[in-house]
Scaffold this motif. Structure first.
Motif, short mmCIF file in Angstrom:
data_model
loop_
_atom_site.label_atom_id
_atom_site.label_comp_id
_atom_site.label_asym_id
_atom_site.label_seq_id
_atom_site.Cartn_x
_atom_site.Cartn_y
_atom_site.Cartn_z
N VAL B 20 8.62 -6.75 1.11
CA VAL B 20 9.13 -6.20 -0.15
C VAL B 20 9.16 -7.30 -1.20
O VAL B 20 8.81 -7.10 -2.36
N PHE B 23 4.86 -8.59 -1.61
CA PHE B 23 3.70 -7.76 -1.95
C PHE B 23 3.70 -7.42 -3.42
O PHE B 23 4.74 -7.08 -3.99
N PRO B 26 3.30 -1.92 -5.64
CA PRO B 26 4.51 -1.18 -5.26
C PRO B 26 4.32 -0.38 -3.97
O PRO B 26 5.24 -0.27 -3.16
N ALA B 29 4.69 -2.68 -1.04
CA ALA B 29 6.11 -3.03 -0.89
C ALA B 29 6.88 -1.86 -0.27
O ALA B 29 7.71 -2.06 0.62
N GLY B 30 6.56 -0.63 -0.72
CA GLY B 30 7.25 0.54 -0.16
C GLY B 30 6.97 0.71 1.31
O GLY B 30 7.87 0.99 2.10
#
Lengths: 103, 167
Positions: B20, B23, B26, B29-30
């Motif tokens: 998170v 990265f 998005p 990260a998710g």
């Protein structure tokens, strides 16, 4: 041999990762993920303490925190969608609405 | 066995958290957040909180993650709108410097507790029965307040989403 101390260390490391994500990233979506990470780290700490004391009180607290996190998720995500529609950006540096300086 | 599981699950959880943090996309990260959350649910099970384990899986891995992925999909984020985030070693360093005392304080404070091994409890500790008994007697007021909070959040989300573009 795992004590509550090991869980506390892991939970605080996760909390730090979340807090660092909030502080260092500029993507508003990743900032949201960082907040969620911090909430979850606190949940882990609460549940480890609940297991340590063999009482359910901290477990109930963790459940309530999950509820708060769900409410936060709904508001934060719709906020992100609204902001993205208006500004076409995820950069928090461009979202200074309250600073009196229209970016 | 439990030790090995603890080490594997906490490593997965911390790697997800680091993902998170590092990265850029998005979506990546998710996804790494999902890894972290599921490993965390495993740790809940290791602490014999079976009900919270299920809640974590259903509510996070189910509801919140789906909501997040939908938002990413609806926004259709292009590479060009991502903020310029060259890694800031200075901010990272200062952040670590500020957080280290908090981490050390919490770990040291809990270190003063007498050592007790946290094995998996047989029986119904952590099940829905004990939790519900506490939740609906001592904790009934916070519980009702949470339901009001969820209603407020629902209304707020609808109002924000229906807002017309201004200007």
């Amino acid at each position: 041999m795992i004590g509550v101390q090991a869980y506390a260390l892991v939970a605080m490391l996760l909390f730090s990762l979340g807090a660092l994500a909030v502080v260092t990233r500029k993507n508003i979506f990743v900032i949201y993920l960082g907040i969620e990470l911090m909430l979850n780290a606190l949940n882990l700490l609460l549940i480890a303490l609940s297991r340590y004391h063999m009482g359910m009180e901290s477990g109930v607290m963790a459940l309530l925190i999950i509820g708060v996190a769900a409410a936060e998720a709904a508001v934060f995500l719709s906020l992100i969608v609204t902001l993205y529609r208006q500004r076409k950006t995820l950069d928090v540096d461009n979202l200074r609405i309250t600073a009196g300086e229209e970016a | 066995m439990a030790e090995a599981l603890f080490v594997i699950l906490s490593l997965l959880m911390l790697l997800g958290g680091a993902g998170v943090l590092f990265f850029r996309q998005p979506l990546h990260a998710g996804m790494s957040f999902i890894v972290s959350i599921i490993a965390l649910a495993g740790l809940f099970a290791l602490l014999s909180h079976t009900f919270l384990f299920m809640v974590q899986i259903i509510l996070y891995a189910g509801a919140v993650i789906t909501l997040m992925l939908f938002v990413i999909m609806v926004l259709n984020v292009q590479e060009s709108v991502l903020p310029d985030e060259s890694l800031q070693p200075k901010t990272l360093f200062i952040g670590v410097l500020c957080l280290a005392p908090i981490v050390i304080a919490v770990v040291k404070t809990l270190g003063t507790l007498p050592f007790k091994e946290l094995y998996i409890v047989p029986g119904d500790f952590g099940g829905i029965e004990l939790l519900g008994a506490k939740l609906f007697t001592t904790w009934v007021l916070p519980f009702e307040l949470i339901s009001v909070l969820l209603l407020v959040a629902l209304v707020a989300a609808v109002i924000l989403a229906k807002q017309k573009e201004r200007g």
